[in-house]
Motif scaffolding. Structure first.
Motif, PDB file in Angstrom:
ATOM      1  N   ASP A 490      -8.102   0.503   5.808  1.00 54.40           N
ATOM      2  CA  ASP A 490      -6.781   0.126   5.340  1.00 54.40           C
ATOM      3  C   ASP A 490      -5.729   1.138   5.796  1.00 54.40           C
ATOM      4  OD1 ASP A 490      -4.889  -1.403   3.767  1.00 54.40           O
ATOM      5  OD2 ASP A 490      -4.923   0.289   2.369  1.00 54.40           O
ATOM      6  N   LEU A 491      -4.608   0.634   6.296  1.00 52.51           N
ATOM      7  CA  LEU A 491      -3.559   1.490   6.819  1.00 52.51           C
ATOM      8  C   LEU A 491      -2.809   2.217   5.706  1.00 52.51           C
ATOM      9  CD1 LEU A 491      -2.184   2.284   9.499  1.00 52.51           C
ATOM     10  CD2 LEU A 491      -0.609   0.373   9.155  1.00 52.51           C
ATOM     11  N   GLY A 492      -2.620   1.551   4.597  1.00 52.93           N
ATOM     12  CA  GLY A 492      -1.853   2.151   3.516  1.00 52.93           C
ATOM     13  C   GLY A 492      -0.363   1.950   3.718  1.00 52.93           C
ATOM     14  N   ARG A 493       0.434   2.759   3.064  1.00 54.25           N
ATOM     15  CA  ARG A 493       1.892   2.649   3.106  1.00 54.25           C
ATOM     16  C   ARG A 493       2.469   3.770   3.951  1.00 54.25           C
ATOM     17  NH1 ARG A 493      -0.264   2.138  -1.800  1.00 54.25           N
ATOM     18  NH2 ARG A 493       0.021   4.381  -2.142  1.00 54.25           N
ATOM     19  N   VAL A 513       2.923   8.766   9.641  1.00 52.25           N
ATOM     20  CA  VAL A 513       1.823   9.096   8.734  1.00 52.25           C
ATOM     21  C   VAL A 513       1.830   8.094   7.595  1.00 52.25           C
ATOM     22  CG1 VAL A 513       1.717  11.534   9.325  1.00 52.25           C
ATOM     23  CG2 VAL A 513       3.262  10.796   7.516  1.00 52.25           C
ATOM     24  N   PHE A 514       0.621   7.662   7.203  1.00 51.52           N
ATOM     25  CA  PHE A 514       0.438   6.660   6.151  1.00 51.52           C
ATOM     26  C   PHE A 514      -0.291   7.274   4.960  1.00 51.52           C
ATOM     27  CE2 PHE A 514       0.971   4.362  10.086  1.00 51.52           C
ATOM     28  CZ  PHE A 514       1.730   3.246   9.755  1.00 51.52           C
ATOM     29  N   SER A 515      -0.114   6.632   3.826  1.00 50.96           N
ATOM     30  CA  SER A 515      -0.699   7.152   2.597  1.00 50.96           C
ATOM     31  C   SER A 515      -2.212   7.237   2.632  1.00 50.96           C
ATOM     32  CB  SER A 515      -0.265   6.286   1.403  1.00 50.96           C
ATOM     33  OG  SER A 515      -0.708   4.941   1.573  1.00 50.96           O
ATOM     34  N   SER A 516      -2.845   6.473   3.505  1.00 49.18           N
ATOM     35  CA  SER A 516      -4.304   6.494   3.646  1.00 49.18           C
ATOM     36  C   SER A 516      -4.800   7.743   4.365  1.00 49.18           C
ATOM     37  CB  SER A 516      -4.767   5.252   4.417  1.00 49.18           C
ATOM     38  OG  SER A 516      -4.199   5.257   5.720  1.00 49.18           O
ATOM     39  N   GLY A 517      -3.877   8.538   4.920  1.00 48.10           N
ATOM     40  CA  GLY A 517      -4.269   9.699   5.719  1.00 48.10           C
ATOM     41  C   GLY A 517      -4.366   9.382   7.196  1.00 48.10           C
ATOM     42  N   ILE A 518      -3.965   8.182   7.568  1.00 49.42           N
ATOM     43  CA  ILE A 518      -3.993   7.793   8.975  1.00 49.42           C
ATOM     44  C   ILE A 518      -2.713   8.262   9.655  1.00 49.42           C
ATOM     45  CG2 ILE A 518      -3.895   5.805  10.536  1.00 49.42           C
ATOM     46  CD1 ILE A 518      -5.740   4.333   8.617  1.00 49.42           C
ATOM     47  N   VAL A 519      -2.864   8.758  10.868  1.00 54.87           N
ATOM     48  CA  VAL A 519      -1.739   9.130  11.713  1.00 54.87           C
ATOM     49  C   VAL A 519      -1.774   8.203  12.928  1.00 54.87           C
ATOM     50  CG1 VAL A 519      -0.636  10.965  13.050  1.00 54.87           C
ATOM     51  CG2 VAL A 519      -1.910  11.524  10.955  1.00 54.87           C
ATOM     52  N   ALA A 520      -0.655   7.502  13.187  1.00 50.64           N
ATOM     53  CA  ALA A 520      -0.606   6.543  14.292  1.00 50.64           C
ATOM     54  C   ALA A 520       0.657   6.769  15.101  1.00 50.64           C
ATOM     55  CB  ALA A 520      -0.645   5.110  13.761  1.00 50.64           C
TER      56      ALA A 520
END
Length: 849
Positions: A490-493, A513-520
């Motif tokens: 999940d990407l998150g917010r 940066v997304f709330s899930s900890g993903i950096v895109a």
């Protein structure tokens, strides 16, 4: 009793000399009477009625004594009574048995004392001392009760009142009526002194009176006891002779000899600590010359000068009542202490900090500025990153507009009224972040801010890029970035996004940066296809920034498990062949045009505070779009590698900032490629520096940085974080950036709905417009005159959070290659993009082929 045997022979004061208390002379031998005639059991055992000492407590004046010669109610016999008001047959034998039995119990109370033996009960063991000490008396209560010596009364049939006719439990306290000191019949004294403890009680009475006088003990909280006739005792003060008979006149005299040393505590009544168990169980042996069961009290010393002004003292109180009073007093004292602490401003333990309630209503009422986070609130906010609760806490109070007039719109024939799309020769594109409740949207839109041909220029922000008018960012749905994300869950917010603010490179991709900890990463029309990665488990991102050469991405994170803050350092690598300045191979950590193909975490910096919320970075890389890069062989283009760089990090709740020196990281990565050296990450944060008002945002430039605090001040700092200037701006600044073209610090004040340009301690210009209802961040578009393009425009993009729009303002005059111009001095309104949510930030760059 025979009429010729008068009570005065036994109790009337003797003539020879003054008594102990200064009473008139008594008979030389007041005990020289026939014991049977007196009907007193004490005379048989002790050789006469002992002198009764005054007990610890007030001695109230007695009423007028009856005439001892007057006939009594029974057959005309006179009523017998001593000078202290005791009855000639008091206490009766049955009462003595009962009292002796009571003395064997721990306290002598009704709850644990022996039952009334009755008139036919077996007598006490003959081996027991007739005056055995009452165990309950060690707490200050007499063995047989308090020493109030009221004259005896008679019942309605004329008989003398005795214990069987009184209350079942004479020790039970009557807090309000004082009946505990009298018989229920009214006036019969239940607490006559123990005749076997006369000397001790006399000594204690004197010592207690002196102690009470010294301690200025206030009057007893109870009402005054009543005389048998109904009038209150003690109407005359001590030391003065009361009116009445000889009893009262002789009992209350001012001159009283001092008391000998007492076995009891010297503390005032009601403050004595409990005696140890040994004191209750092992009384001291009595002297040989003392009466039986005396507690080792020495004979009284010679009389001394009395205190001139005796004070009224409280009567001995039942132990249970005293304990109840002490308990109530303790509770009142504790309540007062708590009240004082509350009035002094202490907060209740274990109460969480109330920065926000997580709802849209009243957003910003509980700003996080300068408010420490407890563990519970820390975890709540970390879990809420990217939500309405997060932005309410992060951005504080909304002001509801500036009250300014409406800024005039841009006019002219060269303004494009429709999107130019693929016909545009130059455009400024990028990403817009916003808060949305639509689960089908990622919260990231692709937008175009400026587009131009030789004859037309479009200044109204719109959705899409050169080939599309669709809003949602396409690279998060398809392409290289989407493929990367598909394996991360999940990407998150979205929480934050950024590009370099002053770069000689193009900055093709934004880092999100997304709330899930993903950096895109997502790009522009000419640089499609990006990358992504997942931060370490438990790290929640709160902000992101890039160094000016696109070498490093810096992500601030919270760790709810450890309650620590960190700066995660990512090395960014570009995609070969995208631009003229692109490397022919990917070298993460070297300067590049920002079309990212790879990213890797090279290290994590522990911060001196726990909840970082803002970061900005700078590096002195020397790249440009016109530079033709290849490989690193033979040290090519090493002169463009940054030799200095830093990141400045702010913490809103702690109101502190710290600097992380990135020079060793930049040089170490370069040495890895150019020299084959092993890379070792050693970046560390410097000491935290505090600011008043809460650190809202930070900005970094070469040799200087700035901090915007929530109290409406922009602090300009040198390389050592020493303040060089402080400039007041609008209330509640929420965003501070470096102008891409002006180079000034741009502060957006949500409270006043204004945008201020700060440089050298002054506000050089300010933007205020009635259209701006809730601005949270403003930034400048980068220059368009790159790669031989002849036109340029400085457009200010303002994210209006509650207004749901991205506004565009032309700053000054815009030119196009054909020579036409639009705008003029000051600001003019270019239009707005209607957002499917609440925008909080935009990041754009020039889209070049």
């Amino acid at each position: 009793m025979p009429e010729d045997e008068q009570a005065s022979d036994l109790f009337r004061p003797a003539a020879p000399g003054p008594g102990v208390y200064g009473e008139p002379p008594q008979a030389a031998d007041p005990y020289d009477l026939d014991p049977e005639a007196r009907r007193n059991e004490w005379a048989a055992d002790l050789g006469g009625a002992p002198e009764v000492p005054q007990q610890p407590g007030p001695q109230y004046p007695s009423p007028q004594a009856p005439d001892p010669q007057a006939p009594g109610p029974q057959g005309g016999a006179p009523q017998q009574g001593g000078e202290w008001g005791e009855s000639g047959d008091w206490p009766p034998k049955s009462s003595q048995d009962w009292m002796a039995q009571q003395s064997q119990t721990p306290w002598g109370l009704s709850s644990s004392g022996g039952p009334w033996p009755g008139p036919d009960a077996a007598p006490q063991d003959a081996g027991a001392a007739p005056g055995a000490p009452d165990q309950g008396a060690v707490y200050g209560a007499p063995a047989s009760g308090p020493a109030f010596n009221a004259p005896p009364q008679q019942d309605q049939q004329g008989g003398s009142l005795e214990f069987p006719e009184l209350r079942a439990d004479p020790y039970e306290a009557d807090v309000y009526g004082h009946a505990q000191y009298r018989g229920d019949a009214g006036g019969q004294d239940l607490y006559q002194s123990d005749p076997y403890q006369a000397d001790r009680l006399q000594a204690e009475a004197r010592q207690a009176r002196e102690d009470y006088q010294a301690a200025q003990q206030p009057p007893a909280p109870f009402g005054p006891p009543q005389q048998p006739g109904g009038a209150p005792f003690g109407e005359q003060p001590f030391g003065e002779q009361p009116s009445g008979g000889p009893f009262g006149e002789q009992q209350y005299q001012a001159e009283v000899p001092p008391a000998p040393q007492s076995n009891y505590s010297d503390q005032p009544f009601g403050e004595q600590p409990p005696y140890p168990e040994q004191a209750r169980q092992e009384p001291a042996p009595a002297p040989a010359e003392s009466v039986p069961a005396q507690r080792g009290v020495e004979a009284p010393e010679a009389p001394a000068e009395p205190d001139p002004a005796p004070v009224r003292t409280a009567p001995p109180t039942h132990r249970g009542v005293r304990y109840a009073i002490y308990g109530v007093g303790g509770l009142i004292t504790l309540g007062l202490i708590i009240g004082i602490v509350i009035m002094l401003g202490a907060a209740p333990p274990s109460e969480p900090t109330q920065e926000g309630d997580g709802s849209d209503e009243g957003a910003g009422e509980d700003s996080g500025a300068d408010t420490a986070l407890d563990a519970e609130r820390y975890g709540e906010l970390a879990a809420a990153a990217g939500t309405a609760e997060w932005f309410s806490w992060r951005y504080g109070d909304a002001g509801g507009g500036s009250g300014a007039e409406e800024v005039a719109a841009v006019g002219g024939d060269v303004l494009a009224t429709e999107p130019l799309l693929g016909d545009a020769d130059q455009s400024v594109q990028g990403q817009l972040g916003y808060l949305t409740d639509d689960a089908g949207l990622t919260g990231i839109d692709h937008i175009t801010a400026v587009e131009s041909t030789d004859d037309l220029i479009g200044l109204t922000p719109r959705a899409g890029g050169r080939f599309s008018e669709d809003g949602p960012e396409p690279e998060l749905k398809e392409g290289a970035t989407a493929d990367c994300l598909s394996g991360l869950g999940d990407l998150g917010r979205p929480v934050a996004l950024a590009r370099p603010e002053q770069s000689g490179e193009v900055g093709a991709h934004s880092v999100i940066v997304f709330s899930s900890g993903i950096v895109a990463t997502t790009g522009i029309s000419g640089a499609q296809g990006g990358t992504c990665l997942q931060l370490p488990d438990g790290q929640v991102p709160t902000d992101v920034a890039l160094t000016d050469g696109n070498e490093l991405a810096l992500v601030t994170t919270w760790n709810p498990a450890s309650q620590t803050g960190a700066l995660v350092v990512l090395a960014m690598g570009d995609k070969s062949g995208s631009y003229q300045s692109s490397w022919s191979e990917s070298y993460p950590g070297l300067p590049n045009p920002g079309h990212f193909e790879s990213a890797a975490i090279v290290g994590t910096v522990d911060l001196p505070f726990t909840a970082p919320t803002s970061v900005d970075a700078w590096s002195n890389s020397g790249g440009s779009l016109s530079l033709e890069r290849g490989t690193v062989e033979d040290g090519a283009h090493r002169d463009t590698v940054a030799s200095a760089g830093y990141a400045i990090v702010g913490d809103l709740s702690a109101s502190q900032v710290a600097v992380v020196d990135l020079a060793s990281t930049l040089e170490g990565l370069a040495a890895q490629y150019y020299d084959g050296a092993e890379f070792a990450f050693d970046a560390a944060a410097g000491e935290a520096v505090g600011f008043d008002g809460g650190v809202a945002d930070v900005a970094a430039t070469e040799g200087a940085s700035a901090v915007a605090t929530s109290d409406g001040v922009v602090h300009e700092l040198d390389g050592e974080l020493k303040e060089t200037a402080a400039t007041e701006v609008g209330a509640n600044p929420t965003c501070l950036v470096v102008g891409a073209q002006s180079g000034a610090f741009i502060a957006t004040s949500r409270g006043d709905a204004t945008v201020s340009w700060v440089s050298g301690g002054e506000v050089s210009k300010e933007l205020a417009d009635s259209r701006l209802t809730d601005p949270v961040c403003a930034s400048e578009t980068p220059a368009m005159d790159v790669k031989g393009y002849a036109g340029n425009a400085v457009v200010v993009l303002v994210s209006d959070f509650e207004g749901g729009r991205l506004h565009a303002y032309l700053d000054g005059e815009a030119t196009i290659p054909g020579g036409a111009t639009v705008g003029g001095e000051g600001f003019s309104y270019g239009g707005a993009y209607e957002v499917a949510g609440k925008p909080w930030g935009a990041s754009v760059t020039v889209d070049v082929d």
